[in-house]
Design a protein around this motif. Sequence first.
Motif, PDB file in Angstrom:
ATOM      1  N   LEU A  17      33.190  33.040  32.150  1.00 14.41           N
ATOM      2  CA  LEU A  17      32.152  34.070  32.135  1.00 14.41           C
ATOM      3  C   LEU A  17      32.427  35.118  31.052  1.00 14.41           C
ATOM      4  O   LEU A  17      31.486  35.658  30.456  1.00 14.41           O
ATOM      5  CB  LEU A  17      32.049  34.746  33.497  1.00 14.41           C
ATOM      6  N   GLU A  18      33.707  35.399  30.804  1.00 12.89           N
ATOM      7  CA  GLU A  18      34.047  36.366  29.751  1.00 12.89           C
ATOM      8  C   GLU A  18      33.595  35.857  28.386  1.00 12.89           C
ATOM      9  O   GLU A  18      33.100  36.621  27.555  1.00 12.89           O
ATOM     10  CB  GLU A  18      35.556  36.622  29.744  1.00 12.89           C
ATOM     11  N   LYS A  19      33.734  34.568  28.157  1.00 13.82           N
ATOM     12  CA  LYS A  19      33.299  33.985  26.900  1.00 13.82           C
ATOM     13  C   LYS A  19      31.784  34.085  26.746  1.00 13.82           C
ATOM     14  O   LYS A  19      31.269  34.404  25.671  1.00 13.82           O
ATOM     15  CB  LYS A  19      33.743  32.520  26.815  1.00 13.82           C
ATOM     16  N   VAL A  20      31.067  33.832  27.829  1.00 13.85           N
ATOM     17  CA  VAL A  20      29.604  33.950  27.788  1.00 13.85           C
ATOM     18  C   VAL A  20      29.207  35.410  27.582  1.00 13.85           C
ATOM     19  O   VAL A  20      28.284  35.716  26.825  1.00 13.85           O
ATOM     20  CB  VAL A  20      28.984  33.397  29.088  1.00 13.85           C
TER      21      VAL A  20
ATOM     22  N   ALA B  15      35.014  43.669  37.098  1.00 14.63           N
ATOM     23  CA  ALA B  15      34.739  42.254  37.332  1.00 14.63           C
ATOM     24  C   ALA B  15      36.051  41.487  37.406  1.00 14.63           C
ATOM     25  O   ALA B  15      36.983  41.751  36.639  1.00 14.63           O
ATOM     26  CB  ALA B  15      33.865  41.704  36.202  1.00 14.63           C
ATOM     27  N   GLN B  16      36.129  40.542  38.333  1.00 18.96           N
ATOM     28  CA  GLN B  16      37.347  39.760  38.451  1.00 18.96           C
ATOM     29  C   GLN B  16      37.517  38.883  37.219  1.00 18.96           C
ATOM     30  O   GLN B  16      36.529  38.388  36.649  1.00 18.96           O
ATOM     31  CB  GLN B  16      37.303  38.906  39.719  1.00 18.96           C
ATOM     32  N   PRO B  17      38.731  38.705  36.740  1.00 14.01           N
ATOM     33  CA  PRO B  17      38.963  37.923  35.515  1.00 14.01           C
ATOM     34  C   PRO B  17      38.419  36.511  35.636  1.00 14.01           C
ATOM     35  O   PRO B  17      38.644  35.825  36.628  1.00 14.01           O
ATOM     36  CB  PRO B  17      40.502  37.919  35.384  1.00 14.01           C
ATOM     37  N   ASN B  18      37.678  36.107  34.622  1.00 10.76           N
ATOM     38  CA  ASN B  18      37.126  34.753  34.581  1.00 10.76           C
ATOM     39  C   ASN B  18      36.889  34.392  33.119  1.00 10.76           C
ATOM     40  O   ASN B  18      36.004  34.961  32.472  1.00 10.76           O
ATOM     41  CB  ASN B  18      35.819  34.672  35.375  1.00 10.76           C
TER      42      ASN B  18
ATOM     43  N   ARG C 105      30.759  43.631  34.804  1.00  6.13           N
ATOM     44  CA  ARG C 105      31.435  43.544  33.493  1.00  6.13           C
ATOM     45  C   ARG C 105      30.826  44.519  32.503  1.00  6.13           C
ATOM     46  O   ARG C 105      31.529  45.128  31.696  1.00  6.13           O
ATOM     47  CB  ARG C 105      31.329  42.104  32.961  1.00  6.13           C
ATOM     48  N   ARG C 106      29.497  44.683  32.544  1.00  5.98           N
ATOM     49  CA  ARG C 106      28.861  45.660  31.655  1.00  5.98           C
ATOM     50  C   ARG C 106      29.247  47.080  32.037  1.00  5.98           C
ATOM     51  O   ARG C 106      29.532  47.921  31.182  1.00  5.98           O
ATOM     52  CB  ARG C 106      27.333  45.508  31.710  1.00  5.98           C
TER      53      ARG C 106
ATOM     54  N   LYS D 138      24.741  40.032  28.304  1.00  3.61           N
ATOM     55  CA  LYS D 138      23.816  40.245  29.421  1.00  3.61           C
ATOM     56  C   LYS D 138      23.838  39.028  30.320  1.00  3.61           C
ATOM     57  O   LYS D 138      24.358  37.973  29.970  1.00  3.61           O
ATOM     58  CB  LYS D 138      22.397  40.494  28.913  1.00  3.61           C
ATOM     59  N   SER D 139      23.273  39.193  31.486  1.00  3.60           N
ATOM     60  CA  SER D 139      23.294  38.101  32.447  1.00  3.60           C
ATOM     61  C   SER D 139      22.463  36.931  31.931  1.00  3.60           C
ATOM     62  O   SER D 139      21.310  37.116  31.519  1.00  3.60           O
ATOM     63  CB  SER D 139      22.751  38.571  33.790  1.00  3.60           C
ATOM     64  N   PRO D 140      23.013  35.717  31.927  1.00  5.25           N
ATOM     65  CA  PRO D 140      22.242  34.558  31.467  1.00  5.25           C
ATOM     66  C   PRO D 140      21.141  34.229  32.459  1.00  5.25           C
ATOM     67  O   PRO D 140      21.161  34.659  33.615  1.00  5.25           O
ATOM     68  CB  PRO D 140      23.296  33.444  31.395  1.00  5.25           C
ATOM     69  N   GLY D 141      20.194  33.474  32.010  1.00  3.63           N
ATOM     70  CA  GLY D 141      19.090  33.112  32.873  1.00  3.63           C
ATOM     71  C   GLY D 141      18.757  31.644  32.764  1.00  3.63           C
ATOM     72  O   GLY D 141      19.291  30.919  31.913  1.00  3.63           O
ATOM     73  N   GLY D 142      17.871  31.210  33.618  1.00  8.35           N
ATOM     74  CA  GLY D 142      17.366  29.847  33.552  1.00  8.35           C
ATOM     75  C   GLY D 142      18.418  28.782  33.755  1.00  8.35           C
ATOM     76  O   GLY D 142      19.292  28.875  34.625  1.00  8.35           O
TER      77      GLY D 142
END
Length: 352
Positions: A94-97, A88-91, A131-132, A103-107
């Motif tokens: 998103l890394e903090k989340v 995954a490209q550095p971010n 990332r996973r 896991k992928s956030p939703g909603g």
Amino acid sequence: MAAAAAVAALQAWFWNERFWLPHNVTWADLSGEPGPPGSGIQYPRAGHVFSAFPLALGIFAVRLLFERFIAKPCAINLGIQDSGPHRAQPNAILEKVFTSITKSPGGKRLEGLSKQLDWDVRKIQRWFRHRRNQDKPTTLTKFCESMWRFTFYLSIFFYGIRFLWTAPWFWDTRQCWYNYPFQPLTSRLYYYYILELAFYWSLMFSQFTDIKRKAAKLANYAKYQRLCDAFFMLFGVVFIVTRLGIYPFWILNTTLFESWELIGPYPSWWLFNGLLITLQVLHIIWSYLIIRTAYKALMRGKVSKDDRSDVESSSEEEDVTSNSTKGVLSPSSNGSNRINGHVGSGQWTEEE
């Protein structure tokens, strides 16, 4: 003084002779040597278990050398590359989340991230998938782990057969209980059990990184599908014959019935046989899963996945699924569940 007394009391409670040994037998009775002085033959002792701990460190070191200098070159010669999944490209956002939910956030959270980063929702989901996957071991690493286990299991099997074949109690299980527990412990039998125990203790050093896999996985990682299918079918036959045939009618028969007849039950007898019966229940469950997998293989033409194993999906497979399909779960006309969707302009239907 108080601590030493507490430890002594705990040891006396744990090694209670009335629990572990048959009636009228004590630990002192097993402290002597059944053979001539200096012969090295002795009775089994609880202290023998501790010999496995230093040996486990040695086996773990041998494993590291084996994987590096034997398994890895074999894998490379078979064309298995040391390439991991897409990174995954550095971010930072998103890394903090990811570190908080993995896991992928939703909603609404996913929509909020989309607006904050000005990214498409699908791109954010793909980032979390990559990332996973980048934390998963590579195919080369998995091949080396499997080859090490396959080599050890095969070696210890032949080592055990070599001396068990000549043991009288191997053919007549009633001899396991004659004069029990006053049975000499030969050096070959001692090393067999200690090596096995040390091997499993060595897995404690890598239990958080290892993923249990079978010998047939070697052929799977090398992309030899026919060989992989053949190994799985052979494994299934051997497993069912030994676990549903030899184990209950030979092993459980002697531990449950012959031992009862010759020495009678005592407290630890119930514990050991209870564990052995529990293992037989697991054998039945695993055999059912193997048969189900084999049946699916016959229907589809190849072994797709062992139902007893963890899912080992690659990032590429997940990308294809997420980018090229968009399905919904709906009941089919015959009552089974189907996933209906589209790939490009063509329709597809896959049974679950």
